[in-house]
Design an enzyme around this catalytic site. Sequence first.
Site, PDB file in Angstrom:
ATOM      1  N   ASP A  60     126.715  74.107  51.455  1.00 22.33           N
ATOM      2  CA  ASP A  60     127.898  73.673  52.183  1.00 22.33           C
ATOM      3  C   ASP A  60     128.736  74.877  52.636  1.00 22.33           C
ATOM      4  O   ASP A  60     128.625  75.974  52.117  1.00 22.33           O
ATOM      5  CB  ASP A  60     128.714  72.723  51.302  1.00 22.33           C
ATOM      6  CG  ASP A  60     129.430  71.675  52.140  1.00 22.33           C
ATOM      7  OD1 ASP A  60     128.803  71.123  53.043  1.00 22.33           O
ATOM      8  OD2 ASP A  60     130.607  71.426  51.881  1.00 22.33           O
ATOM      9  N   ASP A  94     120.901  72.192  52.905  1.00 18.93           N
ATOM     10  CA  ASP A  94     121.681  73.377  53.270  1.00 18.93           C
ATOM     11  C   ASP A  94     122.684  73.617  52.156  1.00 18.93           C
ATOM     12  O   ASP A  94     122.874  72.769  51.285  1.00 18.93           O
ATOM     13  CB  ASP A  94     122.447  73.125  54.580  1.00 18.93           C
ATOM     14  CG  ASP A  94     123.324  71.874  54.464  1.00 18.93           C
ATOM     15  OD1 ASP A  94     122.813  70.789  54.781  1.00 18.93           O
ATOM     16  OD2 ASP A  94     124.452  71.977  53.991  1.00 18.93           O
TER      17      ASP A  94
END
Length: 270
Positions: A210, A208
């Site tokens: 952040d 992902d």
Amino acid sequence: MSGSDPGAVAEVAVIGGSGFYAFLEDPEEHMMDTPYGAPSAPVAVGSVAGRRVAFLPRHGARHEFPPHRINYRANLWALRSLGVRQVLAPCAVGGLRDEVAPGDVVVPDQLVDRTSRRIPSYVEAGAVHLPFADPYCPRLSATVAAADPSVTAGGVLVVIEGPRFSTRAESRHYAAQGWTLIGMTGHPEAALARELRQCYSAVALVTDMDAGVETGSGVSQAEVFALFARNIERLKGLLTTAIGRLPDPDGCSCSTWADGIDLTYEIPGD
Ligand SMILES: [Zn+2]
């Protein structure tokens, strides 16, 4: 330091998620105990690419240990006591900068420690100061990076205490430093491996971006686990290729730094 130990149960270890069990052929489980307590789980040992490989699920067999509660000292010590001198460490990380994207595999070359409540060392007495300018084994890291053309070589991994994810302000701050990746388990694992004279390479899967880097609601645990699950087969293939090509650990600076130093802790089998 002796050469490859004929009595070793395993030469290489993978510390990773439980999905990696399947890549060991005919695994046998070793119940372990150490002067530092029990490791996260029994250690599974099997064959990969003709090498004896130990597998330890970092978070426990049922993912019962969050990053700040993992017994890192017991984990590395247990592996070393089986004979392991080379450690490959897959981990899930967040991306901090545009040069990485979810799904990327990165072999970092630098680490920043922002943990605060972990026991980071086996040294409890005397003057033993670990050389750590280059926290990862350059030879092991280069082998992993060369195993698949899609792997990104190099990057800075900042390790936070967790278990919470970063605030937007924290994450923007880390990105502004030029740091590439953020995770919760890379320290003290890498330092402890070096103290035990093991070669260690992180293999970071970006799950992902952040919180502060992206608009939206920030990181969710569900998306992290889902992306990791989708990439397990790819990581296994990459690690299998790398294990088949690992360099001889003899003579590596990950081990020779301790030559002539009176270590104040025990390295099992050394
Ligand atoms: Zn090394």
